[in-house]
Design an enzyme around this catalytic site. Sequence first.
Site, PDB file in Angstrom:
ATOM      1  NE  ARG A 141      -3.002   1.600   9.761  1.00  0.00           N
ATOM      2  CZ  ARG A 141      -3.333   0.574   8.966  1.00  0.00           C
ATOM      3  NH1 ARG A 141      -2.607  -0.531   8.967  1.00  0.00           N
ATOM      4  NH2 ARG A 141      -4.388   0.642   8.187  1.00  0.00           N
ATOM      5  CD  GLN A 176      -1.890  -8.938   4.540  1.00  0.00           C
ATOM      6  OE1 GLN A 176      -2.651  -8.020   4.740  1.00  0.00           O
ATOM      7  NE2 GLN A 176      -0.650  -8.720   4.114  1.00  0.00           N
ATOM      8  CG  LEU A 208       7.683   1.564  -0.859  1.00  0.00           C
ATOM      9  CD1 LEU A 208       8.657   1.196  -1.981  1.00  0.00           C
ATOM     10  CD2 LEU A 208       6.665   0.448  -0.650  1.00  0.00           C
ATOM     11  CG  HIS A 209       8.316   0.268   6.195  1.00  0.00           C
ATOM     12  ND1 HIS A 209       8.587  -1.084   6.158  1.00  0.00           N
ATOM     13  CD2 HIS A 209       6.984   0.369   6.430  1.00  0.00           C
ATOM     14  CE1 HIS A 209       7.481  -1.753   6.385  1.00  0.00           C
ATOM     15  NE2 HIS A 209       6.482  -0.902   6.540  1.00  0.00           N
ATOM     16  CG  HIS A 267       6.873  -1.852   2.228  1.00  0.00           C
ATOM     17  ND1 HIS A 267       6.775  -0.725   3.008  1.00  0.00           N
ATOM     18  CD2 HIS A 267       5.633  -2.405   2.211  1.00  0.00           C
ATOM     19  CE1 HIS A 267       5.526  -0.590   3.438  1.00  0.00           C
ATOM     20  NE2 HIS A 267       4.815  -1.608   2.990  1.00  0.00           N
ATOM     21  CG  MET A 327      -1.908  -1.176   1.173  1.00  0.00           C
ATOM     22  SD  MET A 327      -3.425  -0.901   2.079  1.00  0.00           S
ATOM     23  CE  MET A 327      -2.788  -0.652   3.732  1.00  0.00           C
ATOM     24  N   GLY A 328       2.171   1.067  -0.317  1.00  0.00           N
ATOM     25  CA  GLY A 328       3.064   2.216  -0.450  1.00  0.00           C
ATOM     26  C   GLY A 328       3.561   2.753   0.875  1.00  0.00           C
TER      27      GLY A 328
HETATM   28  P1  AMP Z   1       1.426  -2.856   3.477  1.00  0.00           P
HETATM   29  O1  AMP Z   1       2.008  -1.816   2.579  1.00  0.00           O
HETATM   30  O2  AMP Z   1       1.364  -2.446   4.911  1.00  0.00           O
HETATM   31  O3  AMP Z   1       0.143  -3.426   2.939  1.00  0.00           O
HETATM   32  O4  AMP Z   1       2.458  -4.062   3.476  1.00  0.00           O
HETATM   33  C1  AMP Z   1       2.880  -4.657   2.283  1.00  0.00           C
HETATM   34  C2  AMP Z   1       3.672  -5.884   2.608  1.00  0.00           C
HETATM   35  O5  AMP Z   1       4.790  -5.558   3.432  1.00  0.00           O
HETATM   36  C3  AMP Z   1       2.839  -6.935   3.384  1.00  0.00           C
HETATM   37  O6  AMP Z   1       3.140  -8.230   2.883  1.00  0.00           O
HETATM   38  C4  AMP Z   1       3.341  -6.749   4.798  1.00  0.00           C
HETATM   39  O7  AMP Z   1       3.222  -7.931   5.586  1.00  0.00           O
HETATM   40  C5  AMP Z   1       4.799  -6.418   4.554  1.00  0.00           C
HETATM   41  N1  AMP Z   1       5.396  -5.721   5.711  1.00  0.00           N
HETATM   42  C6  AMP Z   1       4.856  -4.697   6.416  1.00  0.00           C
HETATM   43  N2  AMP Z   1       5.661  -4.355   7.443  1.00  0.00           N
HETATM   44  C7  AMP Z   1       6.731  -5.196   7.400  1.00  0.00           C
HETATM   45  C8  AMP Z   1       7.905  -5.352   8.192  1.00  0.00           C
HETATM   46  N3  AMP Z   1       8.153  -4.586   9.249  1.00  0.00           N
HETATM   47  N4  AMP Z   1       8.793  -6.319   7.845  1.00  0.00           N
HETATM   48  C9  AMP Z   1       8.551  -7.124   6.759  1.00  0.00           C
HETATM   49  N5  AMP Z   1       7.465  -7.018   5.974  1.00  0.00           N
HETATM   50  C10 AMP Z   1       6.562  -6.065   6.282  1.00  0.00           C
END
Ligand code: AMP
Length: 283
Positions: free
Chosen positions: A190, A156, A36-37, A40, A33-34
């Site tokens: 978040r 998820q 990025l950290h 991601h 969902m962008g």
């Molecule tokens: P989101 O953008 O929050 O929908 O996350 C996209 C993908 O990144 C999902 O598969 C999340 O599980 C993964 N993700 C989110 N936070 C982390 C994290 N801290 N470490 C590894 N993967 C993550």
Amino acid sequence: MKPTGTITRVADMQAWSEEKRACGQRVALVPTMGYLHAGHCSLLKLARQQADQVVMSLFVNPTQFGPGEDYARYPRDTERDLNLAAEYGVDVVFMPSTEEMYPDGSIHFVDASDVVDTLEGEYRPGHFRGVLTIVAKLFLAVHPHAAVFGEKDAQQWWLIQKMVKDLNFPIKLISGPTIREPDGLALSSRNTYLSPEHRKQAVALSRGLKVAQALHQKGESNAYILRQHIWDAIAEQPDAQIDYVEIVSQSHFAPVTLVQEPCLALVAARFGQTRLIDNIALN
Ligand code: AMP
């Protein structure tokens, strides 16, 4: 560094993927969902190792947000995301509009029983219906050989594996471990909502989980006791409001009373307006 290409139409995405497949190339998808950290980015690296072509989707999916949740204020920075995608060797960013993914009158959803209504599903009714629907739609748009998800979103991840198995998607699923700040806080888009004070308090989530993991490694298998340690670590933070602390089996994602098989300890808590989740393996 070559700029990453972008595609906004489902039909164009499908055509691009079929062209690569016809040349014998493997396509991997990383849905996001962008904003990025490093979490991601770790998934982008895994995808790069798996495939000739890496597609990252960038779509803040309205159907997985409930009324009153943070859809409207979810952090967005497309320019930064495109630069990071290029840095990590993403070939195409699929960034459809909401109208493209949910055309007028879009009435088909992917649903699942039991596990969608527990834990995250209990506190976010309809959330997993939205997640599974968008993931299925992304699979059909991108037609990847492989898709990469984070273990941070444990429920998820479990549900996506189940959906792929139940609906026979011919896609290899890969998961990446949770990437954390040096003090243990799991990275999340978040986290940017947290005030400095709540940022400090939020470390209690991972601290509590690590306490439980250490106790389990020393032989404690009573789930009630392990949960209590996690609960106490979080509850001593003045602004923490705990939604749940639970220990589930990795096989069925169902609560256990004794940790005798691979399990996950899961937490969800709010600090002010910010709701965070985290988990740790008890193996
Ligand atoms: P989101 O953008 O929050 O929908 O996350 C996209 C993908 O990144 C999902 O598969 C999340 O599980 C993964 N993700 C989110 N936070 C982390 C994290 N801290 N470490 C590894 N993967 C993550």
